[in-house]
Scaffold this active site. Structure first.
Site, PDB file in Angstrom:
ATOM      1  N   GLU A 792       0.844  -1.205   0.000  1.00  0.00           N
ATOM      2  CA  GLU A 792       0.000   0.000   0.000  1.00  0.00           C
ATOM      3  C   GLU A 792       0.872   1.245   0.000  1.00  0.00           C
ATOM      4  OE1 GLU A 792      -2.630  -0.692   3.302  1.00  0.00           O
ATOM      5  OE2 GLU A 792      -3.472  -2.490   2.374  1.00  0.00           O
ATOM      6  N   GLU A 971      -8.217   5.135   4.472  1.00  0.00           N
ATOM      7  CA  GLU A 971      -8.060   4.325   3.271  1.00  0.00           C
ATOM      8  C   GLU A 971      -8.006   5.226   2.038  1.00  0.00           C
ATOM      9  OE1 GLU A 971      -7.695   1.112   3.078  1.00  0.00           O
ATOM     10  OE2 GLU A 971      -8.477   0.237   4.930  1.00  0.00           O
TER      11      GLU A 971
END
Length: 1109
Positions: A792, A971
């Site tokens: 990520e 997120e």
């Protein structure tokens, strides 16, 4: 009806029921069912049929009513069995094989009976399939309505696995293939496409069985469907047929294991204290699983049962109880040394740079390019004010507040790129770098030829090259030295010399000796955002047909391994013109490359270290390409069931030649992109799961910007551990130590021997007086972490924006420093990032599932991060906000996950009452604030549910154990936005960094809206907004009306639309419409209107009712 004894009364009743049920809604039919209507109709059918001479004037309207009612009665099949209506209907059908109208009505009733799988199985036992195959003839223009009905009944019957097994045993697969071939070849006007479709449905249901697939392949089914369909892919009128052909071909493609020597990662790491692991399991032909067969048919017509979300935590005690400390309390005192700001007298203000990191004193280039707080990297400019790579002095009063959601300037867009478009061409010819001119660029272009530079040596320099004093490899060091002198990179907060010095201290499992050029040289974001790729319809089906062609026409398949981590190096033939691949550098991930065709390559990415899974992140080098030639890459061992690559996301590309020409940037690239389930499988024995693993293919085409270039391709914008350590050192040297307290130290050492940095940022006290020191020590804490999941990388870019903003001289940043102490752990999983993992640490486990009881030896970063939080709580300094930055692969925009007892219980429809539960509702304030401030943020995607599967994540543990009500996961999508000012755009690093700064602004607004906010801070904030204190809310609410008007749109955008093409090919495929109520209703209604028009024996495509087939 049941008590009617004469013919006329029965006909009248049937006429009235037919008229009543042919109009209105289904409520009438449901009412009839509730009053025993199904039973009455079935009893009348049986009684009438069993007379010596059945009356078809009664039977035909009765069959129409049975079909209409039976479609809505979930227990109709069982009722038909009880009344013995199945046998009666089959007998009537056999008697009427030559009478189309009567047979058609019998077939409609059989179709409704067959909706129940168990009833369908009983029909199969009683010879229904043999009967239907007598009706389904080769191509004819006669009796087409009956033939269509018979094929649809057969397709419904074959949903039963026992019927499919019977069809295989009796050789029906070859018969169905011949029928399909015959109808396809003769139906040149596509008048009878629905008959062809129903035949394909029969084959698709049979293909659900392993034996069915084997029979299909043995009957040359792959070749037949491929040859009959390959020239029709672009014919939209054949869509219902083509979609089914694709599903059958994909389903029957032979399953095989991945072309790897082992399912385990190519890298392994001996975990301290663990027993010696078994040798990696070598893959064989037996190590994959074909889909199994169910021995018994399962009925799908049971009552609807509301699916309860079993993952939601409904135990109030677990939700509200606070577990005890997971370690001895005296152990917490070790973290006192990490909070020196609480005890330091600040007499020795000149702290040593990098204190606690014990890095070598490294001399590197001067940092004249480090941005001041008023520069673009301080996020004080709009995009149209920033030229690529340029820096300008900007008045200090230009602040972050000018960039809130509704105050944006026009956003520059690049067009949606097609095959001939080069994203680099969008860059301006000027403004490519500080001091670069057209003549300098020409000089660099000429130097490629004149100096005969070794582009390969430049593109992946050796870490051992220290540039100033190394002896080996001297040539490469001198070459890169020359490059840096003739054309400095001028990337903000980056220094190639320092990067190389840091890289030498980074420890990897395989001892990387090279560094990737993009990480060493730096990245400067392009001046404009890139639009999401507009997906071209049909890309996936073309790719699937190419896969099938490999199987049945392998003459042009090369299948040459050109790169592999599992085999001796080098594998690549230097004389051939194939591409060259490389991935043995920090964060690199490519395990194997296979040249399939001249310009097509199958790629396999490496599983996480000490793991057999988590294949998603990729990052590799490719070279020796030709210009203006489309290359296709197929990454064939992806794991996720869907991907944003199906919705406009593109991979990223970095060109070394473009970088040397003054455009050092990662850009989105690729076209004809799709993501779909492939034929590779892995057995449950290897994965350790209950069932075998399926794999997915990401396929995309790339046309490289230059010939003989070296390019890097990645899943997302890479951000390495070495880049972070370089960034932190430069940040520390860039701040004014008299104003900014910036301290970096080591939280702990990782399993791989790397330092996990901990950063503290706040404002220096105005003086050493007791009052000023006390003010500093009373500042609330904010704790931010990131990159627990190595793949990520977008989380690191958000973190980069956060760090740079917090040390800037932006007025908002100054207020934040003066009122808070920031504890930041920018990379919780350094080892995973370094070694190219996507999800795990070197131990092979997800660190964000270890917060409940982490081990100091096995999960040291989590153990000490949690210990630091416990320490802050023990001294009464519990953080106001805890936030863990993540990336999201399934959704768009940026959003928060939080924790709420009441919302969780309400969502789960728990019987526990929530009226007596007390809960701090301030957890919703920050998301609401960010929704109004940040262009990329959307409140509609936020969730505050506590799931059982997330009980051991940072968000839930910090909320429950430390009592931090505002504990979040932030997120960020890998893709981009489908709302707000960035709607339709993919995220670049600029947008991600901006989100980091907006998060900081959100923290300030959160404090200003709290009841505990000091009058002094309110006064400063009001002055900053050039207004009175009361106008602050007005400033935040200025977009509320627009947000309200768009709320319904935003909620609709939250979930992804269906993909244009099937990703999977399961039995519940959306293209399977044989059970449509409306279609059968339409046929029945049409027949009722024309029941007086006689037989249809001679009806063909040109005679009136063309809609019949």
């Amino acid at each position: 009806l049941q008590s009617s004894s004469d013919r006329e009364s029965t006909l009248t009743i049937l006429q009235v029921l037919g008229d009543l049920l042919s109009v209105g809604t289904d409520r009438r039919i449901c009412y009839v069912i509730s009053k025993g209507g199904s039973e009455a109709l079935l009893q009348t059918l049986v009684d009438t049929a069993r007379t010596a001479s059945p009356d078809y004037d009664i039977l035909l309207p009765l069959f129409r009513l049975l079909a209409k009612v039976g479609l809505r009665d979930k227990k109709f099949g069982q009722k038909a069995l009880e009344f013995e209506a199945l046998d009666v209907t089959l007998i009537l059908a056999r008697k009427n094989l030559s009478h189309s109208q009567n047979l058609l009505h019998c077939l409609w009733a059989l179709r409704v009976f067959a909706f129940s799988v168990t009833t369908g199985a009983m029909l199969g036992i009683n010879g229904a399939m043999e009967l239907l195959l007598k009706v389904i003839t080769p191509y004819t223009q006669k009796r087409t309505r009956v033939i269509r009905a018979a094929t649809e009944v057969l397709a419904a019957l074959l949903k039963s696995k026992s019927n499919s097994r019977r069809a295989v045993n009796r050789g029906y697969v070859a018969i169905l293939l011949r029928l399909h071939q015959d109808w396809h070849s003769h139906d040149t006007t596509n008048s009878y496409m629905l008959i062809r479709r129903a035949l394909l449905l029969c084959l698709r249901h049979i293909a659900n069985l392993r034996s069915g697939r084997e029979a299909f392949r043995a009957a040359q089914g792959m070749e037949i469907l491929f040859s009959t369909t390959q020239n029709c892919l672009d014919d939209k009128s054949l869509e219902p047929v083509i979609s089914l052909v694709l599903q059958i071909l994909r389903q029957c493609y032979p399953k095989s294991p991945l072309p790897l020597v082992t399912a385990s990662s190519a890298y392994s790491f001996p975990v301290p204290g663990s027993t010696a692991s078994e040798p990696p399991h070598v893959l064989t032909e037996e190590d994959f699983e074909d889909d199994g067969e169910e021995e018994e048919d399962k009925d799908s017509d049971s009552e609807d049962v509301k699916k309860e979300d079993d993952d939601l935590e409904t135990d109030v005690n677990k939700l509200s109880s606070k577990p005890g400390l997971d370690r001895p309390e005296e152990e917490l005192m070790q973290y006192e040394a990490m909070c020196l700001e609480l005890s330091c007298s600040f007499e020795e203000l000149e702290s040593k740079p990098g204190d606690g990191l014990n890095f070598d004193k490294t001399q590197y280039a001067s940092h004249h390019h480090i941005l001041t707080a008023a520069s673009p990297k301080g996020l004080c400019l709009n995009k149209d004010q920033i030229s690529w790579g340029q820096e300008r002095e900007v008045p200090v009063q230009t602040s972050l507040l000018s960039r809130v959601k509704m105050g944006r300037s026009n956003i520059h867009l690049t067009s949606k790129k097609g095959p001939g478009m080069n994203p680099y061409r969008n860059a301006q010819s000027n403004g490519l770098g500080i001091g670069s001119s057209g003549s300098e660029i020409s000089d660099i272009q000429a130097s490629f030829k004149e100096d005969a530079w070794d582009i390969d040596a430049i593109s992946c320099p050796r870490i051992s090259a220290s540039f100033s004093n190394s002896a080996r490899p001297r040539e490469t060091a001198e070459l890169i030295d020359k490059l840096l002198q003739t054309h400095p990179t001028h990337v903000a907060f980056h220094d190639p010399y320092l990067y190389m010095a840091k890289a030498r201290r980074t420890r990897s499992v395989s001892d990387f000796t090279m560094t990737a050029f993009p990480d060493f040289w730096g990245h400067c974001p392009p001046p404009s955002a890139q639009s999401m790729l507009e997906r071209k319809c049909g890309v996936q089906r073309i790719k699937i047909f190419e896969d099938v062609r490999r199987l049945i026409q392998p003459s042009d398949i090369i299948n040459k391994v050109v790169f592999s981590l599992d085999e001796p190096w080098p594998l690549q033939d230097t004389t051939s013109d194939c591409l060259r691949f490389f991935s043995k550098f920090e964060s690199g991930n490519l395990r194997k490359a296979i040249q399939v065709r001249e310009l097509e390559y199958d790629l396999l990415i490496n599983a996480d270290v000490n793991s057999t899974q988590h294949q998603q992140w990729f990052y590799f080098k490719v070279s020796r390409m030709r210009e203006a030639v489309p290359y296709r890459f197929n990454i064939i061992n992806c794991e996720k069931a869907n991907s944003q690559f199906n919705y406009g996301m593109q991979p990223t590309l970095y060109s070394v030649k473009e970088a040397l020409l003054g455009r050092p940037a990662w850009v989105r690239t690729g076209y004809e992109i799709c993501y779909y389930k492939n034929h590779y499988r892995q057995s449950a024995a290897i994965t350790g799961a209950e069932s075998g693993k399926c794999y997915y293919t990401l396929t995309f085409a790339v046309t490289f910007p230059h010939a003989e270039d070296v390019c890097y391709l990645a899943y997302h914008y890479p951000y390495t551990y070495t880049a972070l350590m370089t960034h932190l050192d430069i940040l520390e040297k860039s701040v004014n130590p008299k104003q900014v307290y910036f301290r970096q130290e080591v939280l702990c050492q990782t399993l791989g021997g790397n330092s996990c940095p901990l950063v503290t940022i706040t404002a220096m006290p105005e003086s050493n007086s007791a009052g000023h020191l006390e003010q500093l020590r009373q500042r609330p804490y904010q704790v931010i972490t990131a990159r627990v999941h190595p793949g990520e990388s977008n989380a690191s870019w958000v973190m980069k924006g956060t760090l740079e903003f917090l040390v800037s001289s932006d007025p908002v940043a100054r207020l934040l420093r003066e009122n808070f102490i920031f504890k930041i752990i920018p990379m919780l999983n350094p080892d995973g990032v370094i070694n190219g993992n996507h999800r795990c640490s070197l131990r092979g486990g997800d660190l964000n599932r270890q917060w409940l009881s982490p081990s100091a030896h096995l999960q040291p970063t989590i153990y000490h991060a949690k210990g630091l939080l416990h320490y802050l709580g023990s001294i009464g300094r519990r953080p106001m906000v805890f936030c863990d930055f993540h990336g999201h692969s399934q959704k768009r925009n940026v959003f928060l996950y939080g924790c709420s007892i009441k919302e969780t219980l309400w969502q789960a429809e728990s019987a526990v009452g929530t009226s007596n539960l007390l809960e701090d509702v301030s957890y919703r304030t920050l998301p609401k604030v960010l929704d109004k401030l940040a262009p990329a943020f959307t409140l509609s995607s936020c969730s505050f549910l506590v799931e059982k599967s997330r009980a051991s994540t940072a968000r839930v543990v910090v909320w429950r154990e430390m009592g931090v009500s505002r504990s979040y996961t932030l997120e960020s999508s890998y893709c981009g936005c489908n709302q707000g000012p960035y709607q339709g755009l993919q995220f670049g690093t600029s947008e991600l960094e901006e989100m980091g700064s907006m998060f900081c602004l959100g923290l300030l607004i959160l404090e200003l809206k709290s009841v505990s906010c000091s009058h002094q801070l309110l006064t400063c904030a009001a002055a900053l907004l050039n207004a009175e204190e009361s106008s602050l809310d007005h400033h935040l609410q200025r977009c509320s009306s627009n947000a309200t008007s768009n709320s319904s749109i935003t909620s609709e955008l939250d979930d992804e639309p269906p993909c244009l093409e099937e990703i999977d090919y399961g039995t519940d495929s959306s293209s399977d419409q044989e059970g449509s109520f409306s279609e059968l209703d339409r046929q029945i209604q049409e027949c009722a209107f024309h029941r007086d028009e006689g037989e249809e024996e001679e009806e063909g495509p040109g005679q009136g009712r063309k809609a019949i087939p």
